[in-house]
Design an enzyme around this catalytic site. Sequence first.
Site, PDB file in Angstrom:
ATOM      1  N   HIS A   1     -12.599   3.837   0.258  1.00 45.56           N
ATOM      2  CA  HIS A   1     -12.625   2.860   1.369  1.00 45.56           C
ATOM      3  C   HIS A   1     -13.408   1.606   0.970  1.00 45.56           C
ATOM      4  O   HIS A   1     -13.899   0.879   1.834  1.00 45.56           O
ATOM      5  CB  HIS A   1     -13.306   3.427   2.635  1.00 45.56           C
ATOM      6  CG  HIS A   1     -12.534   4.482   3.356  1.00 45.56           C
ATOM      7  ND1 HIS A   1     -13.159   5.472   4.097  1.00 45.56           N
ATOM      8  CD2 HIS A   1     -11.204   4.692   3.487  1.00 45.56           C
ATOM      9  CE1 HIS A   1     -12.246   6.260   4.637  1.00 45.56           C
ATOM     10  NE2 HIS A   1     -11.043   5.820   4.279  1.00 45.56           N
TER      11      HIS A   1
ATOM     12  N   ARG B   1     -10.476  16.588   7.388  1.00 46.70           N
ATOM     13  CA  ARG B   1     -11.325  16.965   6.250  1.00 46.70           C
ATOM     14  C   ARG B   1     -12.703  17.394   6.753  1.00 46.70           C
ATOM     15  O   ARG B   1     -13.243  16.781   7.673  1.00 46.70           O
ATOM     16  CB  ARG B   1     -11.494  15.806   5.274  1.00 46.70           C
ATOM     17  CG  ARG B   1     -10.230  15.471   4.523  1.00 46.70           C
ATOM     18  CD  ARG B   1     -10.444  14.289   3.577  1.00 46.70           C
ATOM     19  NE  ARG B   1      -9.277  13.426   3.597  1.00 46.70           N
ATOM     20  CZ  ARG B   1      -9.311  12.110   3.460  1.00 46.70           C
ATOM     21  NH1 ARG B   1     -10.461  11.490   3.266  1.00 46.70           N
ATOM     22  NH2 ARG B   1      -8.208  11.408   3.507  1.00 46.70           N
TER      23      ARG B   1
ATOM     24  N   GLU C   1      -8.350  -4.676   5.386  1.00 46.33           N
ATOM     25  CA  GLU C   1      -8.252  -4.423   3.942  1.00 46.33           C
ATOM     26  C   GLU C   1      -7.161  -5.283   3.302  1.00 46.33           C
ATOM     27  O   GLU C   1      -7.292  -5.730   2.173  1.00 46.33           O
ATOM     28  CB  GLU C   1      -7.974  -2.934   3.701  1.00 46.33           C
ATOM     29  CG  GLU C   1      -9.168  -2.062   4.040  1.00 46.33           C
ATOM     30  CD  GLU C   1      -8.795  -0.625   4.351  1.00 46.33           C
ATOM     31  OE1 GLU C   1      -8.495  -0.340   5.533  1.00 46.33           O
ATOM     32  OE2 GLU C   1      -8.799   0.201   3.444  1.00 46.33           O
TER      33      GLU C   1
ATOM     34  N   ARG D   1      -2.665  -1.886  -3.462  1.00 46.59           N
ATOM     35  CA  ARG D   1      -3.836  -1.039  -3.225  1.00 46.59           C
ATOM     36  C   ARG D   1      -3.735   0.162  -4.164  1.00 46.59           C
ATOM     37  O   ARG D   1      -2.723   0.862  -4.182  1.00 46.59           O
ATOM     38  CB  ARG D   1      -3.855  -0.553  -1.788  1.00 46.59           C
ATOM     39  CG  ARG D   1      -5.004   0.387  -1.542  1.00 46.59           C
ATOM     40  CD  ARG D   1      -4.906   1.065  -0.203  1.00 46.59           C
ATOM     41  NE  ARG D   1      -6.011   1.970  -0.051  1.00 46.59           N
ATOM     42  CZ  ARG D   1      -5.956   3.105   0.626  1.00 46.59           C
ATOM     43  NH1 ARG D   1      -4.841   3.461   1.237  1.00 46.59           N
ATOM     44  NH2 ARG D   1      -7.011   3.875   0.723  1.00 46.59           N
TER      45      ARG D   1
ATOM     46  N   ASN E   1       0.865  -1.179   0.000  1.00 51.30           N
ATOM     47  CA  ASN E   1       0.000   0.000   0.000  1.00 51.30           C
ATOM     48  C   ASN E   1       0.907   1.236   0.000  1.00 51.30           C
ATOM     49  O   ASN E   1       1.479   1.586   1.028  1.00 51.30           O
ATOM     50  CB  ASN E   1      -0.880  -0.056   1.255  1.00 51.30           C
ATOM     51  CG  ASN E   1      -1.808   1.134   1.366  1.00 51.30           C
ATOM     52  OD1 ASN E   1      -1.725   2.082   0.600  1.00 51.30           O
ATOM     53  ND2 ASN E   1      -2.696   1.072   2.348  1.00 51.30           N
TER      54      ASN E   1
END
Length: 396
Positions: free
Chosen positions: A179, A240, A383, A90, A7
């Site tokens: 996600h 965010r 994940e 990923r 990743n």
Amino acid sequence: MKIFVINCGSSSIKYQLFDMTDESVLAGGLLERVGTDEASLNHYAGEVRCDMQVAAPDHGAGVSIILKMLTDADRGVLADVDEIDGVGHRVVHGGQSLTASVRVDGSVLDAIRANIPLAPLHNPANLAGIEGAMSAMPDAGHVAVFDTAFLATLPAEAYRYAVPNEWYTVHRVRRYGFHGTSHRYVTYRAAELLGKCVDEINLITCHLGNGCSMTAVAGGAAVDHSMGMTPLEGLVMGTRSGDVDPAIIPYMVGEGMTVEEVDKALNKESGLLGLSEIGNDMRDLLVAAEAGNDKAQLAVDVFCRRIVKYIGAYYAILPSVDAVVLTGGIGENSLPIRAAVCRRLARLGAVLDEQRNVSTVGKAGPITADGCDLPVWVIPTDEEVVIARDTAGLVS
Ligand code: ADP
């Protein structure tokens, strides 16, 4: 079969090496400050832990350093790099064309490159990681697993924005969602845990980490999602803003900021950090709120209210809701946030079980009372194992 999962962020490489006979993790770690001569490698393999400073001028060099560690005569877990059968990467943005995991070839690399304008921070780093790994492991099968893929089933009425048609047809402006690998993992795990076929399960999955997103799942497929064309939309996150009135952007430009400054503020200086002026880590905010800090308390309240608003919206969209699923760093670990969300869902039939909330950390389970109308479950996400499984399936 051994599968290596990578990743790549813009300056980091996170990795895990799986033995797929039992999906055990043989080794893993994190290389940070990639692009410098002072990168730091934090590596583990069983009981072995090792931290070291290394020069990693680019992602290719970073991958080579990690492979050297995996094959180290003393601390390594592989005799040779050739033992790696597949490498799972990923990739953040698959755009409209890459809607499922795929073996990487020239055309896939071109398609990932074509999506750089949609994910200017992420896709270049993902590409650099793939290219570095392909040159270091030319004989292994390389597979790209996209964050957007699970959201490819959204219907047009969920993914289209009510903006001029040409913004979509010419400029690709639409909701993509992110996600997805995490939402997919918890969807399948929830089906197992609730004893249902995945194509019969209806869920509201909430990934609450530093980035936060929510998915409405009907019959095991995503039908709505909170993140948008970029990961900025939707829930309140660490730094965010999530949803804001888009007219705020030209307004703040009129107040003297540049567009770039507004963009940076909404992505990096907003959310929990912006409201609290303390930080982006929920743990720090909860401590401060407990000590009477009003801004920290407000940040926590805005965070929880936004989650509950989205749950209400998805509850209305779905034919039924088997469970709300909480995952990610906050969903898996933060008892006060889980409790606050459950309490705010009382009207929809969630009944918090305080004891279950306390005992369900680091494992899956319900945190509401048996038989209540809206069960809320905690399911730790994974994940990496999804990427490893997809890779194993495509290279074997
Ligand atoms: P990322 O989105 O970067 O993968 P994670 O899913 O690891 O992030 O979540 C990170 C966030 O989880 C941290 O910023 C922190 O706010 C939160 N978190 C982790 N552990 C706890 C905890 N015990 N209590 C509250 N929040 C926690």
